[in-house]
Scaffold this motif. Structure first.
Motif, PDB file in Angstrom:
ATOM      1  N   VAL A  62     -11.982  11.597 -27.052  1.00  0.00           N
ATOM      2  CA  VAL A  62     -10.599  11.121 -27.061  1.00  0.00           C
ATOM      3  C   VAL A  62     -10.412   9.863 -26.204  1.00  0.00           C
ATOM      4  CG1 VAL A  62      -8.234  11.688 -26.439  1.00  0.00           C
ATOM      5  CG2 VAL A  62      -9.640  13.362 -27.611  1.00  0.00           C
ATOM      6  N   VAL A  63     -10.790   9.936 -24.930  1.00  0.00           N
ATOM      7  CA  VAL A  63     -10.521   8.794 -24.039  1.00  0.00           C
ATOM      8  C   VAL A  63     -11.250   7.522 -24.481  1.00  0.00           C
ATOM      9  CG1 VAL A  63     -10.745   7.929 -21.683  1.00  0.00           C
ATOM     10  CG2 VAL A  63      -9.840  10.216 -22.092  1.00  0.00           C
ATOM     11  N   PRO A  64     -12.576   7.578 -24.706  1.00  0.00           N
ATOM     12  CA  PRO A  64     -13.226   6.340 -25.153  1.00  0.00           C
ATOM     13  C   PRO A  64     -12.672   5.820 -26.477  1.00  0.00           C
ATOM     14  CG  PRO A  64     -14.825   8.152 -25.044  1.00  0.00           C
ATOM     15  CD  PRO A  64     -13.542   8.661 -24.492  1.00  0.00           C
ATOM     16  N   LEU A  65     -12.361   6.729 -27.385  1.00  0.00           N
ATOM     17  CA  LEU A  65     -11.886   6.288 -28.698  1.00  0.00           C
ATOM     18  C   LEU A  65     -10.516   5.613 -28.588  1.00  0.00           C
ATOM     19  CD1 LEU A  65     -12.363   6.260 -31.753  1.00  0.00           C
ATOM     20  CD2 LEU A  65     -11.207   8.429 -31.899  1.00  0.00           C
ATOM     21  N   VAL A  66      -9.601   6.262 -27.879  1.00  0.00           N
ATOM     22  CA  VAL A  66      -8.250   5.687 -27.745  1.00  0.00           C
ATOM     23  C   VAL A  66      -8.332   4.337 -27.044  1.00  0.00           C
ATOM     24  CG1 VAL A  66      -6.022   5.968 -26.579  1.00  0.00           C
ATOM     25  CG2 VAL A  66      -7.062   7.886 -27.770  1.00  0.00           C
ATOM     26  N   MET A  67      -9.085   4.328 -25.977  1.00  0.00           N
ATOM     27  CA  MET A  67      -9.205   3.110 -25.174  1.00  0.00           C
ATOM     28  C   MET A  67      -9.726   1.946 -26.034  1.00  0.00           C
ATOM     29  SD  MET A  67      -9.012   2.378 -22.007  1.00  0.00           S
ATOM     30  CE  MET A  67      -9.302   0.810 -21.283  1.00  0.00           C
ATOM     31  N   ASP A 136      10.257  10.200 -12.271  1.00  0.00           N
ATOM     32  CA  ASP A 136       8.804  10.355 -12.048  1.00  0.00           C
ATOM     33  C   ASP A 136       8.045  10.243 -13.362  1.00  0.00           C
ATOM     34  OD1 ASP A 136       9.505  10.771  -9.506  1.00  0.00           O
ATOM     35  OD2 ASP A 136       8.697  12.809  -9.314  1.00  0.00           O
ATOM     36  N   VAL A 137       8.631  10.836 -14.407  1.00  0.00           N
ATOM     37  CA  VAL A 137       7.976  10.811 -15.715  1.00  0.00           C
ATOM     38  C   VAL A 137       7.808   9.359 -16.167  1.00  0.00           C
ATOM     39  CG1 VAL A 137       8.194  11.481 -18.141  1.00  0.00           C
ATOM     40  CG2 VAL A 137       8.892  13.069 -16.360  1.00  0.00           C
ATOM     41  N   LEU A 138       8.874   8.555 -15.961  1.00  0.00           N
ATOM     42  CA  LEU A 138       8.828   7.152 -16.378  1.00  0.00           C
ATOM     43  C   LEU A 138       7.804   6.353 -15.583  1.00  0.00           C
ATOM     44  CD1 LEU A 138      12.500   6.014 -17.024  1.00  0.00           C
ATOM     45  CD2 LEU A 138      10.571   6.017 -18.607  1.00  0.00           C
ATOM     46  N   VAL A 139       7.871   6.494 -14.259  1.00  0.00           N
ATOM     47  CA  VAL A 139       6.959   5.737 -13.396  1.00  0.00           C
ATOM     48  C   VAL A 139       5.513   6.126 -13.693  1.00  0.00           C
ATOM     49  CG1 VAL A 139       6.251   5.349 -10.994  1.00  0.00           C
ATOM     50  CG2 VAL A 139       8.675   5.418 -11.582  1.00  0.00           C
ATOM     51  N   ASP A 140       5.328   7.390 -14.042  1.00  0.00           N
ATOM     52  CA  ASP A 140       3.981   7.918 -14.262  1.00  0.00           C
ATOM     53  C   ASP A 140       3.303   7.326 -15.507  1.00  0.00           C
ATOM     54  OD1 ASP A 140       2.017   9.626 -13.179  1.00  0.00           O
ATOM     55  OD2 ASP A 140       2.354  11.043 -14.827  1.00  0.00           O
ATOM     56  N   ILE A 141       4.076   6.627 -16.343  1.00  0.00           N
ATOM     57  CA  ILE A 141       3.477   6.011 -17.537  1.00  0.00           C
ATOM     58  C   ILE A 141       2.601   4.821 -17.131  1.00  0.00           C
ATOM     59  CG2 ILE A 141       4.009   4.748 -19.670  1.00  0.00           C
ATOM     60  CD1 ILE A 141       6.515   6.400 -19.945  1.00  0.00           C
ATOM     61  N   PRO A 143      -0.136   3.030 -14.976  1.00  0.00           N
ATOM     62  CA  PRO A 143      -1.267   3.435 -14.145  1.00  0.00           C
ATOM     63  C   PRO A 143      -1.437   2.527 -12.919  1.00  0.00           C
ATOM     64  CG  PRO A 143      -2.041   2.228 -16.059  1.00  0.00           C
ATOM     65  CD  PRO A 143      -0.563   2.323 -16.205  1.00  0.00           C
ATOM     66  N   SER A 144      -1.845   3.109 -11.810  1.00  0.00           N
ATOM     67  CA  SER A 144      -2.195   2.269 -10.662  1.00  0.00           C
ATOM     68  C   SER A 144      -3.713   2.130 -10.610  1.00  0.00           C
ATOM     69  CB  SER A 144      -1.662   2.879  -9.368  1.00  0.00           C
ATOM     70  OG  SER A 144      -2.181   4.174  -9.229  1.00  0.00           O
ATOM     71  N   ASN A 145      -4.394   2.996 -11.345  1.00  0.00           N
ATOM     72  CA  ASN A 145      -5.847   2.950 -11.338  1.00  0.00           C
ATOM     73  C   ASN A 145      -6.358   3.371 -12.728  1.00  0.00           C
ATOM     74  OD1 ASN A 145      -8.550   3.516 -11.129  1.00  0.00           O
ATOM     75  ND2 ASN A 145      -8.379   4.469  -9.104  1.00  0.00           N
ATOM     76  N   PRO A 146      -6.812   2.399 -13.521  1.00  0.00           N
ATOM     77  CA  PRO A 146      -7.187   2.742 -14.907  1.00  0.00           C
ATOM     78  C   PRO A 146      -8.328   3.738 -14.994  1.00  0.00           C
ATOM     79  CG  PRO A 146      -7.860   0.493 -14.365  1.00  0.00           C
ATOM     80  CD  PRO A 146      -7.008   0.974 -13.227  1.00  0.00           C
ATOM     81  N   ILE A 147      -9.248   3.671 -14.032  1.00  0.00           N
ATOM     82  CA  ILE A 147     -10.389   4.605 -14.070  1.00  0.00           C
ATOM     83  C   ILE A 147      -9.890   6.034 -13.840  1.00  0.00           C
ATOM     84  CG2 ILE A 147     -12.649   5.157 -13.059  1.00  0.00           C
ATOM     85  CD1 ILE A 147     -12.594   2.411 -14.348  1.00  0.00           C
ATOM     86  N   LYS A 148      -8.955   6.160 -12.898  1.00  0.00           N
ATOM     87  CA  LYS A 148      -8.398   7.490 -12.631  1.00  0.00           C
ATOM     88  C   LYS A 148      -7.620   7.986 -13.857  1.00  0.00           C
ATOM     89  CE  LYS A 148      -5.669   9.938  -9.108  1.00  0.00           C
ATOM     90  NZ  LYS A 148      -5.786  11.143  -9.846  1.00  0.00           N
ATOM     91  N   ALA A 149      -6.881   7.052 -14.473  1.00  0.00           N
ATOM     92  CA  ALA A 149      -6.119   7.439 -15.667  1.00  0.00           C
ATOM     93  C   ALA A 149      -7.061   7.993 -16.729  1.00  0.00           C
ATOM     94  CB  ALA A 149      -5.360   6.238 -16.212  1.00  0.00           C
ATOM     95  N   MET A 150      -8.214   7.326 -16.886  1.00  0.00           N
ATOM     96  CA  MET A 150      -9.174   7.795 -17.887  1.00  0.00           C
ATOM     97  C   MET A 150      -9.806   9.114 -17.474  1.00  0.00           C
ATOM     98  SD  MET A 150     -11.069   4.466 -19.365  1.00  0.00           S
ATOM     99  CE  MET A 150     -10.668   3.132 -18.284  1.00  0.00           C
ATOM    100  N   ALA A 151     -10.134   9.206 -16.181  1.00  0.00           N
ATOM    101  CA  ALA A 151     -10.766  10.443 -15.703  1.00  0.00           C
ATOM    102  C   ALA A 151      -9.813  11.630 -15.867  1.00  0.00           C
ATOM    103  CB  ALA A 151     -11.175  10.291 -14.248  1.00  0.00           C
ATOM    104  N   ASP A 152      -8.525  11.387 -15.636  1.00  0.00           N
ATOM    105  CA  ASP A 152      -7.552  12.479 -15.767  1.00  0.00           C
ATOM    106  C   ASP A 152      -7.073  12.645 -17.201  1.00  0.00           C
ATOM    107  OD1 ASP A 152      -7.787  12.747 -13.080  1.00  0.00           O
ATOM    108  OD2 ASP A 152      -5.892  11.752 -12.580  1.00  0.00           O
ATOM    109  N   LYS A 154      -4.995  10.748 -18.807  1.00  0.00           N
ATOM    110  CA  LYS A 154      -3.541  10.495 -18.921  1.00  0.00           C
ATOM    111  C   LYS A 154      -3.291   9.500 -20.054  1.00  0.00           C
ATOM    112  CE  LYS A 154      -1.849  12.032 -14.721  1.00  0.00           C
ATOM    113  NZ  LYS A 154      -0.665  12.214 -14.004  1.00  0.00           N
ATOM    114  N   MET A 155      -2.903  10.055 -21.193  1.00  0.00           N
ATOM    115  CA  MET A 155      -2.885   9.247 -22.410  1.00  0.00           C
ATOM    116  C   MET A 155      -1.918   8.063 -22.346  1.00  0.00           C
ATOM    117  SD  MET A 155      -4.772   9.204 -24.866  1.00  0.00           S
ATOM    118  CE  MET A 155      -5.560  10.764 -24.620  1.00  0.00           C
ATOM    119  N   LEU A 156      -0.713   8.276 -21.852  1.00  0.00           N
ATOM    120  CA  LEU A 156       0.247   7.160 -21.835  1.00  0.00           C
ATOM    121  C   LEU A 156      -0.236   6.045 -20.919  1.00  0.00           C
ATOM    122  CD1 LEU A 156       3.673   9.028 -21.915  1.00  0.00           C
ATOM    123  CD2 LEU A 156       2.481   7.886 -23.773  1.00  0.00           C
ATOM    124  N   GLN A 157      -0.832   6.419 -19.796  1.00  0.00           N
ATOM    125  CA  GLN A 157      -1.373   5.403 -18.878  1.00  0.00           C
ATOM    126  C   GLN A 157      -2.514   4.633 -19.542  1.00  0.00           C
ATOM    127  OE1 GLN A 157      -2.400   6.909 -15.026  1.00  0.00           O
ATOM    128  NE2 GLN A 157      -0.297   7.491 -14.547  1.00  0.00           N
TER     129      GLN A 157
END
Ligand code: ASP
Length: 435
Positions: A62-67, A136-141, A143-152, A154-157
């Motif tokens: 999922v993550v590599p494909l979406v990215m 919080d939901v809005l701000v959470d879209i 990312p402050s760290n793209p690697i973390k977003a991918m590791a977690d 987090k699809m919207l990020q």
């Protein structure tokens, strides 16, 4: 035999084997030794292991494909200034279809009154989680760290980062062109991985469904028949009626072809009950078998899997009316409008994994002033409905992708019409799919 048929046969066989095991386990005529043998070696042995490996390998992609797919899409669109209109249209359609879904659900739930005459029992053991504040939901879209977003995961990020990255690629001149071609190559390779995985799908689907149905008490359906069949009926009406109508009128495309090409995706959605895990298959099918260009599909499909949950909204609409009826609460017109609004938002916030729709239902019930414990009443049949509503959720993603792609001329009619598009070369030698 085509892959679609193999997957569908595996699905039916899985349900049959699981149900037989369920009967066996509950029958008194079978020795305890045989029961535990089946349980240890098959249900919690082979089926469990194969099923979990299958879901893990779907999620892996999922993550590599979406990215990568989104970077390719955004980089090919970046120059043409179409990104904004595509995003606005897609979001508009996703919200509109969800609002239609929930309105239909409320209408039929009020008409059928599934909660009339149902007694409250065992309703006290559901613990609702507090919903996070909207800010919080809005701000959470973002990312402050793209690697973390991918590791977690987090699809919207991931979507935000990939869009930005793709946009930058298209404006970076020669280095951007080099990078774009690199990402296109990576995209083809990951798509190949999806294809390989699809070939293993019959085994995965069979294992997941045998395990699930061997432990699922179908009996709960009879206790909650009115609720269960109301949700099911509206799900089918939305998937077969509303989407078909939209596809025909807004894009002039044949719903029959869409429904035919959706069948393998449904098998994935049904057996995993997760739009997220189904995402690699949805994306590949929408691009390669339905003719939606990657510049649109790369954006609409991952976004849809994350925020577009019409099936979930339908369940939430019927469940709200059902719970109100069981608790003897009269819903006013204002309450209905609140439910339409909150269920649309709640379905956006529902994660694309099994059972989350039931958790976000708490939000809808709270807003409508209904007891959250009421959720305990419908838990018994939720897994089965989850499987069906996930299939509806992904159908909505494919339908909107087609409508947006058609309107943006990012669509290949030839691929859409070709029944053999993207069938594997070993099955259909000579067919070279192209979009
Ligand atoms: N399982 C659903 C999905 O992944 C979400 C839900 O309704 O629970 O689409």
């Amino acid at each position: 035999m085509s892959l679609t048929n193999r997957i569908l046969i595996a699905m039916v066989a899985g349900i049959a084997v699981g149900s037989i095991i369920n009967l066996l386990v509950h029958s008194t005529g079978v020795s305890e030794g045989l029961k535990s043998l089946v349980d240890v070696y098959f249900v919690n042995g082979l089926f469990d292991v194969v099923g979990r490996i299958f879901v893990a390998s779907l999620k892996l992609l999922v993550v590599p494909l979406v990215m990568v797919s989104l970077i390719c899409g955004a980089s090919s669109l970046g120059d043409s200034a179409r990104m904004g209109p595509i995003a606005v249209k897609t979001l508009g359609f996703y919200m509109a279809t969800t609002a239609i879904a929930i309105s239909l659900a409320l209408f039929f739930a009020v008409l059928i009154s599934p909660g009339a005459g149902v007694a409250i029992e065992g309703a006290a053991d559901f613990q609702a989680k507090a919903a996070p504040p909207l800010t919080d939901v809005l701000v959470d879209i973002f990312p402050s760290n793209p690697i973390k977003a991918m590791a977690d995961g987090k699809m919207l990020q991931i979507i935000v980062f990939a869009l930005l990255f793709g946009y930058a690629i298209s404006h970076a001149g020669e280095p951007g062109r080099r990078l774009a071609s690199f990402f296109r190559d990576v995209d083809s390779v990951i798509m190949k991985m999806v294809e390989v995985l699809m070939k293993l799908a019959p085994y995965g689907v069979f294992a997941l469904l045998s395990k699930l149905f061997s432990s699922m008490g179908i009996g709960a359906i009879f206790d909650l028949a009115a609720y269960f069949f109301t949700v099911l009926g509206v799900l089918l009406l939305h998937a077969l009626g509303v989407y078909s109508f939209m596809l025909r009128t807004l894009a002039g495309l044949s719903p029959a072809i869409l429904l035919k090409k959706m069948r393998p995706i449904w098998a994935f959605a049904f057996s995993t009950a997760s739009s997220g895990a189904t995402l690699p298959i949805t994306l590949r099918t929408v691009e390669k078998r339905m003719g939606v260009h990657n510049s649109v599909a790369g954006f609409t499909v991952p976004l849809g899997a994350t925020i577009n949950m019409d099936g979930t909204a339908i369940m939430q609409g019927v469940a709200t009316v059902f719970i109100a009826q069981v608790y003897g609460v009269d819903l006013s017109t204002g309450d209905f409008l609140t439910v339409i609004l909150t269920a649309t938002l709640a379905s956006i916030g529902t994660a694309a994994v099994p059972g989350v729709g039931l958790i976000t239902l708490a939000l809808v019930l709270e807003q409508a002033g209904l007891p959250v414990e009421g959720i305990a009443l419908i838990i018994g049949v939720d897994r089965l409905l989850d499987m069906v509503r996930t299939a509806v959720n992904v159908t909505g993603d494919a339908t909107v992708s087609l409508i947006v792609a058609k309107s943006e001329k990012q669509f290949d009619q030839y691929v859409f019409d070709d029944p053999k598009a993207d069938q594997h070369s070993d099955e259909n030698p000579g067919v070279v799919p192209s979009i």
